[in-house]
Write a protein that holds these residues in place. Structure first.
Motif, PDB file in Angstrom:
ATOM      1  N   ARG A 121       4.149  -5.801  17.505  1.00  0.00           N
ATOM      2  CA  ARG A 121       5.457  -5.149  17.341  1.00  0.00           C
ATOM      3  C   ARG A 121       5.343  -3.946  16.412  1.00  0.00           C
ATOM      4  N   ALA A 122       5.990  -2.850  16.791  1.00  0.00           N
ATOM      5  CA  ALA A 122       6.032  -1.679  15.920  1.00  0.00           C
ATOM      6  C   ALA A 122       6.878  -1.996  14.696  1.00  0.00           C
ATOM      7  N   GLY A 123       6.412  -1.566  13.531  1.00  0.00           N
ATOM      8  CA  GLY A 123       7.168  -1.796  12.288  1.00  0.00           C
ATOM      9  C   GLY A 123       7.750  -0.489  11.788  1.00  0.00           C
ATOM     10  N   THR A 124       7.612  -0.229  10.496  1.00  0.00           N
ATOM     11  CA  THR A 124       8.145   1.007   9.918  1.00  0.00           C
ATOM     12  C   THR A 124       7.309   2.189  10.401  1.00  0.00           C
ATOM     13  N   GLY A 125       8.003   3.317  10.642  1.00  0.00           N
ATOM     14  CA  GLY A 125       7.282   4.512  11.072  1.00  0.00           C
ATOM     15  C   GLY A 125       7.819   5.133  12.342  1.00  0.00           C
ATOM     16  N   GLY A 126       8.887   4.573  12.909  1.00  0.00           N
ATOM     17  CA  GLY A 126       9.529   5.179  14.074  1.00  0.00           C
ATOM     18  C   GLY A 126       8.608   5.304  15.274  1.00  0.00           C
ATOM     19  N   ASP A 127       8.613   6.509  15.882  1.00  0.00           N
ATOM     20  CA  ASP A 127       7.799   6.734  17.091  1.00  0.00           C
ATOM     21  C   ASP A 127       6.309   6.564  16.803  1.00  0.00           C
ATOM     22  N   GLU A 128       5.890   6.985  15.610  1.00  0.00           N
ATOM     23  CA  GLU A 128       4.482   6.862  15.242  1.00  0.00           C
ATOM     24  C   GLU A 128       4.054   5.397  15.191  1.00  0.00           C
ATOM     25  N   ALA A 129       4.951   4.514  14.734  1.00  0.00           N
ATOM     26  CA  ALA A 129       4.647   3.081  14.691  1.00  0.00           C
ATOM     27  C   ALA A 129       4.466   2.530  16.101  1.00  0.00           C
ATOM     28  N   CYS A 130       5.257   3.039  17.046  1.00  0.00           N
ATOM     29  CA  CYS A 130       5.112   2.610  18.452  1.00  0.00           C
ATOM     30  C   CYS A 130       3.761   3.035  19.005  1.00  0.00           C
ATOM     31  N   LEU A 131       3.348   4.276  18.675  1.00  0.00           N
ATOM     32  CA  LEU A 131       2.039   4.750  19.118  1.00  0.00           C
ATOM     33  C   LEU A 131       0.927   3.902  18.509  1.00  0.00           C
ATOM     34  N   PHE A 132       1.082   3.570  17.239  1.00  0.00           N
ATOM     35  CA  PHE A 132       0.091   2.735  16.547  1.00  0.00           C
ATOM     36  C   PHE A 132       0.023   1.349  17.186  1.00  0.00           C
ATOM     37  N   ALA A 133       1.188   0.778  17.508  1.00  0.00           N
ATOM     38  CA  ALA A 133       1.224  -0.542  18.160  1.00  0.00           C
ATOM     39  C   ALA A 133       0.510  -0.481  19.513  1.00  0.00           C
ATOM     40  N   GLY A 134       0.691   0.639  20.233  1.00  0.00           N
ATOM     41  CA  GLY A 134       0.010   0.812  21.511  1.00  0.00           C
ATOM     42  C   GLY A 134      -1.495   0.875  21.351  1.00  0.00           C
ATOM     43  N   GLU A 135      -1.950   1.557  20.291  1.00  0.00           N
ATOM     44  CA  GLU A 135      -3.393   1.658  20.032  1.00  0.00           C
ATOM     45  C   GLU A 135      -3.973   0.292  19.643  1.00  0.00           C
ATOM     46  N   ILE A 136      -3.201  -0.471  18.869  1.00  0.00           N
ATOM     47  CA  ILE A 136      -3.658  -1.819  18.489  1.00  0.00           C
ATOM     48  C   ILE A 136      -3.812  -2.686  19.731  1.00  0.00           C
ATOM     49  N   VAL A 161       8.104   7.900  22.915  1.00  0.00           N
ATOM     50  CA  VAL A 161       7.075   8.919  23.137  1.00  0.00           C
ATOM     51  C   VAL A 161       5.730   8.292  23.514  1.00  0.00           C
ATOM     52  N   GLY A 162       5.751   7.022  23.867  1.00  0.00           N
ATOM     53  CA  GLY A 162       4.526   6.310  24.224  1.00  0.00           C
ATOM     54  C   GLY A 162       4.328   5.093  23.345  1.00  0.00           C
ATOM     55  N   GLY A 163       3.277   4.356  23.622  1.00  0.00           N
ATOM     56  CA  GLY A 163       3.030   3.134  22.857  1.00  0.00           C
ATOM     57  C   GLY A 163       4.055   2.068  23.187  1.00  0.00           C
ATOM     58  N   PHE A 164       4.260   1.146  22.249  1.00  0.00           N
ATOM     59  CA  PHE A 164       5.183   0.036  22.501  1.00  0.00           C
ATOM     60  C   PHE A 164       6.029  -0.279  21.271  1.00  0.00           C
ATOM     61  N   ASN A 198       5.036  19.232  10.723  1.00  0.00           N
ATOM     62  CA  ASN A 198       4.714  19.914   9.470  1.00  0.00           C
ATOM     63  C   ASN A 198       3.385  19.468   8.856  1.00  0.00           C
ATOM     64  N   GLY A 199       2.640  18.621   9.562  1.00  0.00           N
ATOM     65  CA  GLY A 199       1.326  18.223   9.075  1.00  0.00           C
ATOM     66  C   GLY A 199       1.342  17.283   7.890  1.00  0.00           C
ATOM     67  N   ARG A 200       2.425  16.533   7.724  1.00  0.00           N
ATOM     68  CA  ARG A 200       2.516  15.610   6.587  1.00  0.00           C
ATOM     69  C   ARG A 200       1.911  14.245   6.929  1.00  0.00           C
ATOM     70  N   MET A 201       1.250  13.656   5.919  1.00  0.00           N
ATOM     71  CA  MET A 201       0.686  12.311   6.074  1.00  0.00           C
ATOM     72  C   MET A 201       1.818  11.289   6.156  1.00  0.00           C
ATOM     73  N   GLN A 202       1.653  10.289   7.024  1.00  0.00           N
ATOM     74  CA  GLN A 202       2.684   9.259   7.177  1.00  0.00           C
ATOM     75  C   GLN A 202       2.030   7.885   7.241  1.00  0.00           C
ATOM     76  N   THR A 203       2.689   6.905   6.655  1.00  0.00           N
ATOM     77  CA  THR A 203       2.223   5.516   6.742  1.00  0.00           C
ATOM     78  C   THR A 203       3.074   4.782   7.764  1.00  0.00           C
ATOM     79  N   SER A 204       2.416   4.185   8.728  1.00  0.00           N
ATOM     80  CA  SER A 204       3.126   3.413   9.759  1.00  0.00           C
ATOM     81  C   SER A 204       2.535   2.014   9.824  1.00  0.00           C
ATOM     82  N   ALA A 205       3.330   1.091  10.329  1.00  0.00           N
ATOM     83  CA  ALA A 205       2.882  -0.307  10.363  1.00  0.00           C
ATOM     84  C   ALA A 205       3.221  -0.961  11.698  1.00  0.00           C
TER      85      ALA A 205
END
Length: 291
Positions: A121-136, A161-164, A198-205
C-alpha cells in the motif's frame, strides 16, 4: 570422532520416526483425517531431506575410513594416490555436511512452508508513494520469478500517474513464508521524484504485509453467512471488461477473539475472468485474514 557419533546418534533417532511417518501417510484412516494427513506429509518431507543428508554423511565418513585404510595397508602407488585424493575430498566435505545437518536439525517454524498473501500500500508521499509501491511490487514479482514461485494479483488500485495505491497478490511455491515474512513493515525511499518539478528531495513510504495462507481446516468460517456481490472488472482486458461481472466482493461479519468486537471483513478479487475462481481465491484471502 565423538562429535561424529553425536551427529549420527541424532540422525539414527530420526530415522525411526521417518519410517513411522512414511507408514502413517499410507494409512487410509490417516488420509481420511485431512488435518493430520497434511501435518504428517509436511513432517515426512522435512525428514526425507534430513535422511538424504544422513546418507551423504555416512558415505563421507566411510570414504574417509576406507581411504585411511588403503594408505596404511596398500603398497600400490597408484592406489595410494587415489586414496589421498579421496581422503582430501571427503575431509573437505565433512564439515560442510555437518553444518548442513546442524541447520536442518534446528526446529522450523511450521508456518515457513506456507504460501502467502501479500499487500503493498502507498503511504505518505502522494503520487510518488504510488510509484514507489509499484516499484516494490515489481521487485517482489521479479524476486519470486527468480525463485520459481507463482505470483497472482488478486486486486489492485492504480495511482493517478502510475504505480499502485494498493495491490494484493498471492505467492505460492516452496518455503515462501519462511523467506518473505521479514519483509512486513514500512519501507521508505528518499529521492527526487519524477513528479517533482523543482528538483526537491522527497521522502515517500509504502507498507508491506505478508500473511501466511491458511489451510481450509485451520479456520472455521460459516460460508452461509458470507454476503457475495459481483461487479464488472475495470482496466485493460478486451471485450470482457465492463461487460461480464467476474469480480467478486465478500462481506463477512467476524467476532475478533482479541477484542470481542464484531468486525466486517471486506475482500475483493478481480484476478481472473472466471467468477467461481475469483470466489475461491477471495475465500482463501478471507481465511488468511482471519487466521
Amino acid at each position: 570422532m565423538a562429535e561424529n557419533n553425536n551427529i549420527l546418534e541424532k540422525l539414527d533417532g530420526l530415522e525411526a520416526r521417518y519410517e513411522e511417518v512414511s507408514t502413517l501417510i499410507t494409512d487410509p484412516s490417516v488420509i481420511a483425517d485431512q488435518q493430520r494427513y497434511v501435518k504428517l506429509t509436511k513432517e515426512y518431507k522435512d525428514l526425507e531431506d534430513i535422511m538424504k543428508l544422513r546418507q551423504k554423511y555416512i558415505n563421507c565418513l566411510n570414504g574417509i575410513a576406507e581411504a585411511k585404510d588403503i594408505l596404511m595397508n596398500e603398497q600400490d602407488a597408484d592406489m595410494k594416490e587415489m586414496a589421498r585424493e579421496e581422503l582430501a575430498t571427503n575431509e573437505e566435505l565433512q564439515p560442510k555436511l555437518e553444518e548442513e545437518i546442524k541447520i536442518a536439525l534446528v526446529p522450523k517454524d511450521p508456518e515457513d512452508a506456507k504460501n502467502v498473501q501479500m499487500e503493498v500500500r502507498a503511504g505518505t508521499g502522494g503520487d510518488e508513494a504510488c510509484l514507489f509501491a509499484g516499484e516494490i511490487f515489481m521487485m517482489y514479482k521479479k524476486f519470486c520469478e527468480s525463485k520459481g514461485w507463482a505470483v497472482s494479483v488478486t486486486s489492485e488500485s492504480e495511482g493517478a500517474v502510475g504505480g499502485f495505491k494498493e495491490i494484493c497478490f498471492a505467492v505460492s511455491g516452496d518455503n515462501v513464508y519462511g523467506t518473505l515474512k521479514y519483509e512486513s513493515g514500512v519501507h521508505r525511499v528518499q529521492r527526487v521524484p519524477v513528479t517533482e518539478s523543482n528538483g526537491r528531495m522527497q521522502t515517500s513510504a509504502a507498507t508491506v504485509a505478508v500473511l501466511p495462507e491458511a489451510d481450509p481446516f485451520e479456520v472455521n468460517i460459516n460460508e452461509g453467512e458470507i454476503k457475495w456481490d459481483t461487479f464488472r472488472s475495470s482496466g485493460a482486458g478486451g471485450q470482457n471488461v465492463n461487460k461480464v461481472e467476474s469480480g467478486v466482493r465478500a462481506r463477512y461479519m467476524w467476532k475478533n477473539p482479541n477484542t470481542g468486537e464484531v468486525e466486517e471483513i471486506l475482500i475483493e478479487c478481480t484476478e481472473t475472468r472466471d467468477q467461481p475462481k475469483n470466489k475461491e481465491r477471495a475465500l482463501a484471502r478471507l481465511r488468511t485474514y482471519i487466521y
